[in-house]
Design an enzyme around this catalytic site. Structure first.
Site, PDB file in Angstrom:
ATOM      1  N   TRP A 171     -59.829  17.754  47.767  1.00 14.72           N
ATOM      2  CA  TRP A 171     -58.603  17.803  46.963  1.00 14.72           C
ATOM      3  C   TRP A 171     -59.000  18.060  45.521  1.00 14.72           C
ATOM      4  O   TRP A 171     -59.947  17.450  45.002  1.00 14.72           O
ATOM      5  CB  TRP A 171     -57.816  16.490  47.036  1.00 14.72           C
ATOM      6  CG  TRP A 171     -56.665  16.485  46.064  1.00 14.72           C
ATOM      7  CD1 TRP A 171     -55.463  17.107  46.221  1.00 14.72           C
ATOM      8  CD2 TRP A 171     -56.627  15.892  44.762  1.00 14.72           C
ATOM      9  NE1 TRP A 171     -54.675  16.926  45.103  1.00 14.72           N
ATOM     10  CE2 TRP A 171     -55.366  16.181  44.182  1.00 14.72           C
ATOM     11  CE3 TRP A 171     -57.545  15.135  44.012  1.00 14.72           C
ATOM     12  CZ2 TRP A 171     -55.001  15.749  42.921  1.00 14.72           C
ATOM     13  CZ3 TRP A 171     -57.186  14.704  42.745  1.00 14.72           C
ATOM     14  CH2 TRP A 171     -55.918  15.008  42.200  1.00 14.72           C
ATOM     15  N   GLU A 218     -56.519  19.335  51.222  1.00 17.11           N
ATOM     16  CA  GLU A 218     -55.339  18.525  50.894  1.00 17.11           C
ATOM     17  C   GLU A 218     -54.505  19.158  49.785  1.00 17.11           C
ATOM     18  O   GLU A 218     -55.014  19.493  48.722  1.00 17.11           O
ATOM     19  CB  GLU A 218     -55.778  17.124  50.470  1.00 17.11           C
ATOM     20  CG  GLU A 218     -54.632  16.207  50.077  1.00 17.11           C
ATOM     21  CD  GLU A 218     -55.113  14.832  49.630  1.00 17.11           C
ATOM     22  OE1 GLU A 218     -54.260  13.983  49.330  1.00 17.11           O
ATOM     23  OE2 GLU A 218     -56.345  14.622  49.568  1.00 17.11           O
ATOM     24  N   LYS A 223     -50.847  19.296  47.250  1.00 16.65           N
ATOM     25  CA  LYS A 223     -50.007  18.426  46.434  1.00 16.65           C
ATOM     26  C   LYS A 223     -48.875  19.248  45.842  1.00 16.65           C
ATOM     27  O   LYS A 223     -49.054  20.437  45.549  1.00 16.65           O
ATOM     28  CB  LYS A 223     -50.821  17.760  45.323  1.00 16.65           C
ATOM     29  CG  LYS A 223     -50.123  16.594  44.652  1.00 16.65           C
ATOM     30  CD  LYS A 223     -51.082  15.784  43.786  1.00 16.65           C
ATOM     31  CE  LYS A 223     -50.402  14.519  43.265  1.00 16.65           C
ATOM     32  NZ  LYS A 223     -51.315  13.657  42.507  1.00 16.65           N
ATOM     33  N   ASP A 265     -50.693  14.060  52.781  1.00 16.72           N
ATOM     34  CA  ASP A 265     -50.620  12.811  52.029  1.00 16.72           C
ATOM     35  C   ASP A 265     -49.149  12.449  51.855  1.00 16.72           C
ATOM     36  O   ASP A 265     -48.340  13.279  51.428  1.00 16.72           O
ATOM     37  CB  ASP A 265     -51.283  12.974  50.666  1.00 16.72           C
ATOM     38  CG  ASP A 265     -51.351  11.673  49.877  1.00 16.72           C
ATOM     39  OD1 ASP A 265     -50.276  11.105  49.562  1.00 16.72           O
ATOM     40  OD2 ASP A 265     -52.457  11.221  49.553  1.00 16.72           O
ATOM     41  N   HIS A 280     -47.496  13.426  48.513  1.00 21.66           N
ATOM     42  CA  HIS A 280     -47.778  14.717  47.894  1.00 21.66           C
ATOM     43  C   HIS A 280     -46.707  15.769  48.108  1.00 21.66           C
ATOM     44  O   HIS A 280     -46.962  16.965  47.954  1.00 21.66           O
ATOM     45  CB  HIS A 280     -49.131  15.240  48.385  1.00 21.66           C
ATOM     46  CG  HIS A 280     -50.285  14.589  47.717  1.00 21.66           C
ATOM     47  ND1 HIS A 280     -51.571  15.098  47.769  1.00 21.66           N
ATOM     48  CD2 HIS A 280     -50.367  13.446  46.982  1.00 21.66           C
ATOM     49  CE1 HIS A 280     -52.385  14.305  47.087  1.00 21.66           C
ATOM     50  NE2 HIS A 280     -51.676  13.291  46.608  1.00 21.66           N
ATOM     51  N   HIS A 335     -53.252  10.912  54.891  1.00 19.21           N
ATOM     52  CA  HIS A 335     -53.442   9.926  53.833  1.00 19.21           C
ATOM     53  C   HIS A 335     -52.146   9.118  53.775  1.00 19.21           C
ATOM     54  O   HIS A 335     -51.152   9.560  53.210  1.00 19.21           O
ATOM     55  CB  HIS A 335     -53.730  10.595  52.493  1.00 19.21           C
ATOM     56  CG  HIS A 335     -55.174  10.922  52.300  1.00 19.21           C
ATOM     57  ND1 HIS A 335     -55.688  11.379  51.107  1.00 19.21           N
ATOM     58  CD2 HIS A 335     -56.235  10.829  53.142  1.00 19.21           C
ATOM     59  CE1 HIS A 335     -56.979  11.569  51.233  1.00 19.21           C
ATOM     60  NE2 HIS A 335     -57.333  11.246  52.456  1.00 19.21           N
ATOM     61  N   ASP A 355     -45.617  10.331  43.479  1.00 13.69           N
ATOM     62  CA  ASP A 355     -46.875  10.025  44.154  1.00 13.69           C
ATOM     63  C   ASP A 355     -47.534   8.817  43.501  1.00 13.69           C
ATOM     64  O   ASP A 355     -48.581   8.918  42.860  1.00 13.69           O
ATOM     65  CB  ASP A 355     -47.793  11.249  44.096  1.00 13.69           C
ATOM     66  CG  ASP A 355     -49.116  11.008  44.800  1.00 13.69           C
ATOM     67  OD1 ASP A 355     -49.127  10.287  45.807  1.00 13.69           O
ATOM     68  OD2 ASP A 355     -50.131  11.543  44.329  1.00 13.69           O
ATOM     69  N   ASP A 402     -48.578   5.954  45.031  1.00 13.25           N
ATOM     70  CA  ASP A 402     -49.608   5.301  45.841  1.00 13.25           C
ATOM     71  C   ASP A 402     -49.464   3.788  45.887  1.00 13.25           C
ATOM     72  O   ASP A 402     -50.423   3.053  45.639  1.00 13.25           O
ATOM     73  CB  ASP A 402     -51.003   5.687  45.332  1.00 13.25           C
ATOM     74  CG  ASP A 402     -51.288   7.159  45.575  1.00 13.25           C
ATOM     75  OD1 ASP A 402     -51.146   7.601  46.714  1.00 13.25           O
ATOM     76  OD2 ASP A 402     -51.653   7.864  44.616  1.00 13.25           O
ATOM     77  N   ASP A 449     -54.527   5.753  51.429  1.00 10.46           N
ATOM     78  CA  ASP A 449     -54.747   6.203  50.052  1.00 10.46           C
ATOM     79  C   ASP A 449     -53.722   5.540  49.138  1.00 10.46           C
ATOM     80  O   ASP A 449     -52.623   6.064  48.954  1.00 10.46           O
ATOM     81  CB  ASP A 449     -54.641   7.722  49.961  1.00 10.46           C
ATOM     82  CG  ASP A 449     -55.025   8.251  48.582  1.00 10.46           C
ATOM     83  OD1 ASP A 449     -55.453   7.443  47.734  1.00 10.46           O
ATOM     84  OD2 ASP A 449     -54.905   9.466  48.359  1.00 10.46           O
TER      85      ASP A 449
END
Length: 419
Positions: A185, A226, A228, A259, A262, A286, A294, A296, A326
């Site tokens: 990524w 990956e 985004k 993800d 993302h 993820h 995003d 997390d 993640d």
């Protein structure tokens, strides 16, 4: 085994059996699934290579809860504590900046020997390892570009770093006898609208082609890419978009990483799994929890986590999907964050395994949407918790919230003494 746990389990098993669900078999299947637990929750994505470097690339961690790991040994101790409270045998996901060596080395010169202590530890613990090149929080990524950088010298640095990362990954796989997934990524993108969207993507493609040119044994190493949608500092344009990496991954037989944070705030990755599985060689997840963006957050048992579990089970996708976590939250106990997020991910898979999928699929095929809705809703209150308690006890980890007392004790005895 606690008598009440066993008794509740037997009652729940009988209830599920009425719909043809073999709970014992589901638990055997669950025990084979390895969640890749991310190391960077333990120290707020600082790592040990350039520890004083500011976080960049859209990476941001908020909170100042005491006890963050300061050394590889401390991080491994925290990981051990967390894993001792999570049922099953799993993997640990490392970023390149978590190198454990006394040697001064740059990212583009990393070698397997710099991670030998991690491998020795993983062998002792019976764990697998996954890996990631770290293309952020570095002076050569300070302008927001790495593999698509217009300067060929900077681009060369990041290409060499990713090449080195793949060799480290293969070393992990060979040493541990478990395939290591290495995920690429990069944060590359523009804050405001660019004039030329094509050139950076062309450079990124050329960089990836060179990085992946060397064939590595897939028994030991797998590549993933990956995407985004946007990031802090790349709000207008991200070079490695979903369309870019979906095309690249399918054409070049790479795992495609989805993800949870993302994509657009109204998009979910659970809805993408069945489509992607038809065309991609494999999928990397993820699992995270975006809150408006995003961000997390620690994974909780929300609708999307349950939907991810259901899609993996209903679509028979567990065999081609690698599940990683993640998230990074410095506002709560970091060990507790690992335990909460990983246990929830496993719970979601178990709940999906305890669905009467054949019955639901039959009703749907016959157009009996009333039965489909009614049964799906009724199963939400079936005694899943009794099965989960039994599984935890069977695996030798605390039942329900009993694990929290162990984390609190570890905080007093270890974390708070770090200063």
């Amino acid at each position: 085994m606690q008598e009440n746990v066993k008794r509740n389990y037997e009652a729940a098993k009988a209830q599920y059996a009425e719909h043809g669900i073999d709970v014992d078999q589901s638990l055997k299947q669950l025990a084979q699934i390895k969640i890749s637990m991310h190391c960077w929750q333990g120290d707020d994505v600082r790592g040990f290579l350039n520890r004083d470097q500011d976080l960049t690339g859209g990476i941001s961690v908020t909170g100042n809860y005491p006890g963050a790991a300061r050394t590889p040994a401390e991080l491994r101790a925290d990981l051990e504590k967390a894993l001792s409270l999570i049922p099953g045998k799993h993997k640990v996901n490392l970023h390149a900046i978590y190198v454990d060596t006394d040697e001064k080395v740059e990212l583009d010169r990393l070698e397997p020997k710099h991670f030998r202590r991690w491998v020795d530890w993983a062998k002792e613990q019976g764990l697998g390892l996954d890996f990631n090149p770290t293309c952020f929080s570095h002076e050569k990524s300070s302008d927001g570009f790495t593999l698509s950088h217009p300067d060929p010298e900077i681009r060369r640095f990041w290409i060499d770093h990713c090449k080195a990362s793949r060799k480290i990954s293969a070393y992990f796989g060979e040493q541990l006898g478990q395939t290591c997934v290495t995920n690429v990524w990069v944060p590359d993108g523009f804050k405001d609208t660019p004039v030329d969207r094509m050139a950076p993507r062309q450079r990124l493609k050329e960089s990836l082609d060179e990085i992946f040119a060397e064939e590595l044994n897939p028994a030991y190493h797998l590549d993933a890419v990956e995407s985004k949608l946007f990031g802090i500092g790349s709000e207008a344009y991200v070079v490695g978009s979903h369309e870019f990496y979906m095309g690249y991954g399918i054409r070049n037989n790479k795992l495609i990483c989805l993800d949870a944070g993302h994509f657009h705030p109204t998009e979910v990755i659970s809805n993408k799994l069945s489509s992607l599985a038809l065309f991609a060689d494999g999928i990397l997840l993820h699992v995270s929890r975006p809150m408006r963006w995003d961000s997390d957050h620690v994974v909780v048992m929300d609708d999307e986590l349950l939907a991810i579990g259901q899609e993996l089970v209903r679509g028979d996708l567990l065999g081609k999907t690698h599940i990683g976590l993640d998230f990074f939250d410095a506002s709560i106990n970091r060990v507790a964050a690992w335990v909460i997020g990983t246990r929830n991910t496993i719970k979601a898979l178990l709940r999906a395994m305890l669905e009467p999928v054949d019955l639901l699929r039959k009703a749907e095929l016959e157009g009996d949407y009333t039965t489909r809705l009614a049964i799906a809703e009724e199963f939400k209150s079936y005694p899943f918790g009794a099965v989960w308690d039994y599984y935890c006890e069977q695996q030798g980890v605390p039942v329900r919230e009993q694990w929290l007392a162990e984390v609190k004790a570890y905080e007093q005895e270890v974390l708070l003494k770090r200063g």
